[in-house]
Design a protein around this motif. Structure first.
Motif, mmCIF file in Angstrom:
data_model
loop_
_atom_site.group_PDB
_atom_site.id
_atom_site.type_symbol
_atom_site.label_atom_id
_atom_site.label_comp_id
_atom_site.label_asym_id
_atom_site.label_seq_id
_atom_site.Cartn_x
_atom_site.Cartn_y
_atom_site.Cartn_z
ATOM 1 N N SER A 1 0.713 -1.417 -0.002
ATOM 2 C CA SER A 1 0.183 -0.161 -0.141
ATOM 3 C C SER A 1 0.968 1.266 0.219
ATOM 4 O O SER A 1 0.555 2.220 -0.473
ATOM 5 C CB SER A 1 -0.798 0.089 1.085
ATOM 6 N N THR A 2 1.931 1.095 0.640
ATOM 7 C CA THR A 2 2.812 2.324 0.803
ATOM 8 C C THR A 2 3.528 2.611 -0.551
ATOM 9 O O THR A 2 3.572 3.769 -1.211
ATOM 10 C CB THR A 2 3.994 2.060 1.784
ATOM 11 N N VAL A 3 3.865 1.530 -1.265
ATOM 12 C CA VAL A 3 4.133 1.853 -2.731
ATOM 13 C C VAL A 3 3.305 2.406 -3.751
ATOM 14 O O VAL A 3 3.356 3.257 -4.479
ATOM 15 C CB VAL A 3 5.096 0.524 -3.232
ATOM 16 N N ASN A 4 2.032 1.636 -3.536
ATOM 17 C CA ASN A 4 0.973 2.243 -4.441
ATOM 18 C C ASN A 4 0.656 3.580 -4.083
ATOM 19 O O ASN A 4 0.051 4.316 -5.010
ATOM 20 C CB ASN A 4 -0.254 1.077 -4.126
ATOM 21 N N THR A 5 0.570 3.819 -2.680
ATOM 22 C CA THR A 5 0.473 5.633 -2.682
ATOM 23 C C THR A 5 1.497 6.392 -3.109
ATOM 24 O O THR A 5 0.915 7.453 -3.762
ATOM 25 C CB THR A 5 0.470 5.786 -1.099
ATOM 26 N N VAL A 6 2.626 5.902 -3.167
ATOM 27 C CA VAL A 6 3.641 6.945 -3.824
ATOM 28 C C VAL A 6 3.352 6.825 -5.511
ATOM 29 O O VAL A 6 3.477 7.790 -6.054
ATOM 30 C CB VAL A 6 5.012 6.100 -3.518
ATOM 31 N N LEU A 7 3.155 5.691 -5.858
ATOM 32 C CA LEU A 7 3.071 5.584 -7.212
ATOM 33 C C LEU A 7 1.769 6.486 -7.775
ATOM 34 O O LEU A 7 1.673 7.176 -8.740
ATOM 35 C CB LEU A 7 2.691 4.243 -7.773
ATOM 36 N N VAL A 8 0.733 6.501 -7.198
ATOM 37 C CA VAL A 8 -0.493 7.376 -7.515
ATOM 38 C C VAL A 8 -0.118 8.744 -7.330
ATOM 39 O O VAL A 8 -0.594 9.573 -8.071
ATOM 40 C CB VAL A 8 -1.850 6.854 -6.584
ATOM 41 N N LEU A 9 0.705 9.157 -6.178
ATOM 42 C CA LEU A 9 0.865 10.647 -6.272
ATOM 43 C C LEU A 9 1.881 11.102 -6.908
ATOM 44 O O LEU A 9 1.781 12.535 -7.002
ATOM 45 C CB LEU A 9 1.296 10.808 -4.627
ATOM 46 N N VAL A 10 2.518 10.307 -7.684
ATOM 47 C CA VAL A 10 3.701 10.976 -8.679
ATOM 48 C C VAL A 10 3.012 11.920 -9.584
ATOM 49 O O VAL A 10 3.320 13.032 -9.877
ATOM 50 C CB VAL A 10 4.421 9.758 -9.296
ATOM 51 N N ALA A 11 2.141 11.632 -10.165
ATOM 52 C CA ALA A 11 1.345 12.240 -11.586
ATOM 53 C C ALA A 11 0.977 13.467 -10.949
ATOM 54 O O ALA A 11 1.372 14.735 -11.386
ATOM 55 C CB ALA A 11 0.410 11.526 -12.104
ATOM 56 N N PRO A 12 -0.047 13.665 -9.874
ATOM 57 C CA PRO A 12 -0.581 14.940 -9.445
ATOM 58 C C PRO A 12 0.637 16.024 -8.879
ATOM 59 O O PRO A 12 0.745 16.961 -9.009
ATOM 60 C CB PRO A 12 -1.549 14.601 -8.270
ATOM 61 N N ALA A 13 1.694 15.220 -8.233
ATOM 62 C CA ALA A 13 2.790 15.878 -7.701
ATOM 63 C C ALA A 13 3.764 16.599 -8.834
ATOM 64 O O ALA A 13 3.885 17.982 -8.779
ATOM 65 C CB ALA A 13 3.769 14.890 -7.089
ATOM 66 N N VAL A 14 3.965 15.936 -9.864
ATOM 67 C CA VAL A 14 4.449 16.512 -11.281
ATOM 68 C C VAL A 14 3.637 17.502 -11.875
ATOM 69 O O VAL A 14 4.347 18.927 -11.945
ATOM 70 C CB VAL A 14 4.537 15.285 -12.170
ATOM 71 N N PHE A 15 2.153 17.398 -11.928
ATOM 72 C CA PHE A 15 1.299 18.605 -12.160
ATOM 73 C C PHE A 15 1.631 19.583 -11.530
ATOM 74 O O PHE A 15 1.578 21.176 -11.935
ATOM 75 C CB PHE A 15 0.156 17.989 -12.209
ATOM 76 N N LEU A 16 1.601 19.714 -10.020
ATOM 77 C CA LEU A 16 1.786 20.797 -9.269
ATOM 78 C C LEU A 16 3.020 21.479 -9.249
ATOM 79 O O LEU A 16 3.159 22.469 -9.187
ATOM 80 C CB LEU A 16 1.341 20.344 -7.771
ATOM 81 N N LEU A 17 4.315 20.737 -9.666
ATOM 82 C CA LEU A 17 5.468 21.443 -9.791
ATOM 83 C C LEU A 17 5.475 22.371 -11.000
ATOM 84 O O LEU A 17 6.261 23.184 -10.878
ATOM 85 C CB LEU A 17 6.463 20.163 -10.106
ATOM 86 N N GLY A 18 4.381 22.184 -11.872
ATOM 87 C CA GLY A 18 4.188 22.967 -12.906
ATOM 88 C C GLY A 18 3.763 24.534 -12.558
ATOM 89 O O GLY A 18 4.118 25.560 -13.277
ATOM 90 N N LEU A 19 3.174 24.520 -11.424
ATOM 91 C CA LEU A 19 2.668 25.944 -11.003
ATOM 92 C C LEU A 19 3.818 26.968 -10.647
ATOM 93 O O LEU A 19 3.742 28.004 -10.911
ATOM 94 C CB LEU A 19 1.319 25.732 -9.854
ATOM 95 N N PRO A 20 4.757 26.537 -9.718
ATOM 96 C CA PRO A 20 5.898 27.353 -9.444
ATOM 97 C C PRO A 20 6.697 27.783 -10.561
ATOM 98 O O PRO A 20 7.200 28.678 -10.724
ATOM 99 C CB PRO A 20 6.563 26.558 -8.200
ATOM 100 N N LEU A 21 6.956 26.521 -11.462
ATOM 101 C CA LEU A 21 7.694 26.904 -12.850
ATOM 102 C C LEU A 21 7.248 27.772 -13.620
ATOM 103 O O LEU A 21 7.511 28.770 -14.223
ATOM 104 C CB LEU A 21 7.708 25.616 -13.528
ATOM 105 N N ALA A 22 5.680 27.860 -13.704
ATOM 106 C CA ALA A 22 4.926 29.026 -14.416
ATOM 107 C C ALA A 22 5.206 30.131 -13.797
ATOM 108 O O ALA A 22 5.456 31.037 -14.508
ATOM 109 C CB ALA A 22 3.279 28.531 -14.439
ATOM 110 N N ALA A 23 5.085 30.244 -12.381
ATOM 111 C CA ALA A 23 5.424 31.663 -11.769
ATOM 112 C C ALA A 23 6.854 32.156 -12.137
ATOM 113 O O ALA A 23 7.076 33.401 -12.243
ATOM 114 C CB ALA A 23 5.195 31.426 -10.412
ATOM 115 N N TRP A 24 7.691 31.130 -12.060
ATOM 116 C CA TRP A 24 9.115 31.677 -12.243
ATOM 117 C C TRP A 24 9.361 32.167 -13.849
ATOM 118 O O TRP A 24 9.870 32.912 -13.935
ATOM 119 C CB TRP A 24 10.023 30.140 -12.204
ATOM 120 N N LEU A 25 8.632 31.223 -14.590
ATOM 121 C CA LEU A 25 8.843 31.891 -16.116
ATOM 122 C C LEU A 25 8.169 32.924 -16.312
ATOM 123 O O LEU A 25 8.592 34.128 -17.200
ATOM 124 C CB LEU A 25 8.057 30.887 -16.899
#
Length: 510
Positions: free
Chosen positions: A446-470
């Protein structure tokens, strides 16, 4: 002399231009080959469909039909928007134009990670599938790592060559893998199955069972990558027509073909026996069926064609990733060097080299950690990629009505509002099904599965500060993000006011 002299000067500007992808190279069938090959029909059927039968029973074929219908609804708004948005960024361009630049930049990162995850993990499958094939045919055991590394080099070379070269290769490989499944189906139909042919798989009582939710999760995963048709619009002939046609062709073919093949395998064993056979030997279900109804030689061919099916999927995803990398380099988000195009092959070869190097690094890292090539390299890398692409589809569906509210157009409400809203609800349901049944995809804790599920939304959210920086540090890159290529005509409608309305709107994006 008079024939060759005029051609020579034309090559010079083509070689020196910033983006020289070869326009007019791909027709409807070529683009469909890329999309269907990415889905790897033979690998999906022989490797995953037995699990769908085990969990969903004889109603499993309907799950593939329902997934195909959902994605066909999504394709209505998606292909309509493709006539208006000409950017090579596909998903992230659509999302930017509908939901704004910050969301679009998050989507761009998600697309890069999603497509790379879908490809790089499959090198583990290439290693294990080749191991199984060699053992089945020769009785010899081989290590998986050299196979995976050789595959990386082979796919890298395929991406380095011209796009029409890749289309020809994929055409041959796709005919082989679908042909062996058609041969299996023909054998079952000609011999009447185990107890005669039955339509019980379509009965509501066999479809509306608890395991259907799991079947739908597998079914949606089986279509991953179908939306990449839009990535090839810059190389398509008459893209306003070929891209939508290729999209519908790919979705329609995959949905009907998957359902038909799974149904024939049910007939091969019988309604009462097929679930038991899938439980006893899921990996051998298709091989047992084709041996019984066609012959052992066909089972040997199926082993070989599974390897070529995996190679075809890898090449299709590699080409899609390269074009995303090219588009983002042209945007100024990725290093400009990744935007270089080969002067002769007209391929984004630097992006391809970078993707191959990344693949080698990931494969070697998993090997150094002693990871299993199938259970960890494939499943742990593929799963976040699959979830990421499903999230991109959901965002794109939401973006369609938002975009058409802000521009003048002559599209009907069915295409711009009703179908996208229906697709949004259906895709959200698909994501919930996949996430709640994630253990079926990974077999992990369950721990590994939780990490695998959260990768995609975490990557998407990283785009928001990148957008602000750009926006603050590189305002030109931010302002031009997902802009239309110079000289393009945004609106496909004959109405003159449509063009200025659409060309004026992108500047108002947040």
């Amino acid at each position: 002399m008079s024939v060759t002299t005029p051609d020579a000067p034309q090559e010079v500007p083509a070689a020196s231009a910033a983006a020289t992808l070869r326009p007019g190279s791909l027709g409807t069938a070529d683009i469909a080959f890329f999309v269907v090959s990415a889905a790897a029909p033979l690998t999906v059927m022989a490797g995953v469909a037995p699990l769908a039968i085990l969990l969903g029973g004889i109603g499993a074929p309907v799950g593939y039909l329902l997934a195909g219908l959902t994605l066909a609804v999504f394709a209505v708004g998606f292909t309509t928007m493709s006539r208006h948005v000409k950017s090579g960024g596909a998903f992230y361009a659509f999302i930017t134009r509908g939901l704004g630049r910050p969301v679009g930049i998050g989507a761009a990162l998600l697309a890069l990670v999603g497509y790379n995850g879908m490809e790089i993990g499959v090198y583990g499958l290439l290693g294990t599938a080749t191991q199984d094939t060699v053992h089945a045919l020769l009785g010899t055991d081989i290590p998986w790592l050299p196979v995976s590394l050789a595959g990386l080099l082979l796919i890298g070379y395929g991406g380095y060559r011209s796009i029409d070269f890749g289309a020809k290769v994929l055409g041959v490989l796709l005919v082989a893998e679908t042909g062996i499944l058609v041969l299996l189906a023909a054998g079952v139909l000609l011999k009447g199955g185990a107890h005669g042919l039955s339509a019980a798989s379509l009965a509501p009582g066999n479809v509306l069972v608890p395991g259907t939710a799991a079947v739908l999760a597998f079914a949606f995963a089986a279509f991953t990558g179908f939306e990449s048709t839009v990535i090839y619009r810059r190389e398509a002939r008459d893209p306003e027509r070929t891209v939508p046609r290729a999209t519908y062709l790919a979705v329609g073919f995959l949905g009907l073909f998957y359902a038909f093949v799974v149904w024939t395998v049910v007939q091969a064993f019988g309604d009462e026996e097929v679930v038991r056979a899938a439980a006893e030997d899921p990996g051998g279900l298709f091989f047992s069926a084709i041996t019984t109804y066609v012959g052992g030689w066909a089972a040997d061919l199926m082993h070989v064609f599974i390897v070529t099916s995996v190679l075809a999927s890898l090449l299709a995803f590699h080409n899609a990733i390269n074009r995303y990398g090219l588009a983002l380099a042209e945007e100024g988000v990725l290093p400009r060097a990744l935007g270089r195009v080969h002067p002769r092959h007209r391929s984004p070869y630097v992006a391809g080299i970078a993707q191959t190097v990344l693949g080698v690094a990931v494969v070697l890292a998993f090997r150094a950690a002693g990871a299993d090539p199938y259970g960890q390299l494939l499943l742990w890398v593929n799963t976040p990629g699959m979830i990421g692409l499903l999230l991109l589809q959901l965002l794109a569906a939401i973006a369609v009505p938002c975009y058409f509210r802000r521009v003048r157009h002559q599209e009907g409400a069915l295409r711009t509002v009703l179908a996208p809203l229906a697709a949004t609800a259906l895709l959200a349901t698909a994501i919930v099904l996949v996430v709640t049944h994630i253990d079926l995809f990974t077999g992990a804790s369950s721990t590994v599965n939780t990490v695998l599920v959260l990768v995609a939304p975490a990557v998407f959210l990283l785009g928001l500060p990148l957008a602000a920086w750009l926006r603050h540090r590189r305002p030109d890159a931010y302002a031009g993000f997902a802009a239309e290529p110079s000289g393009s005509v945004e609106a496909a409608e004959p109405t003159p006011p449509a063009e200025p309305a659409e060309t004026a709107r992108p500047a108002e994006l947040p």
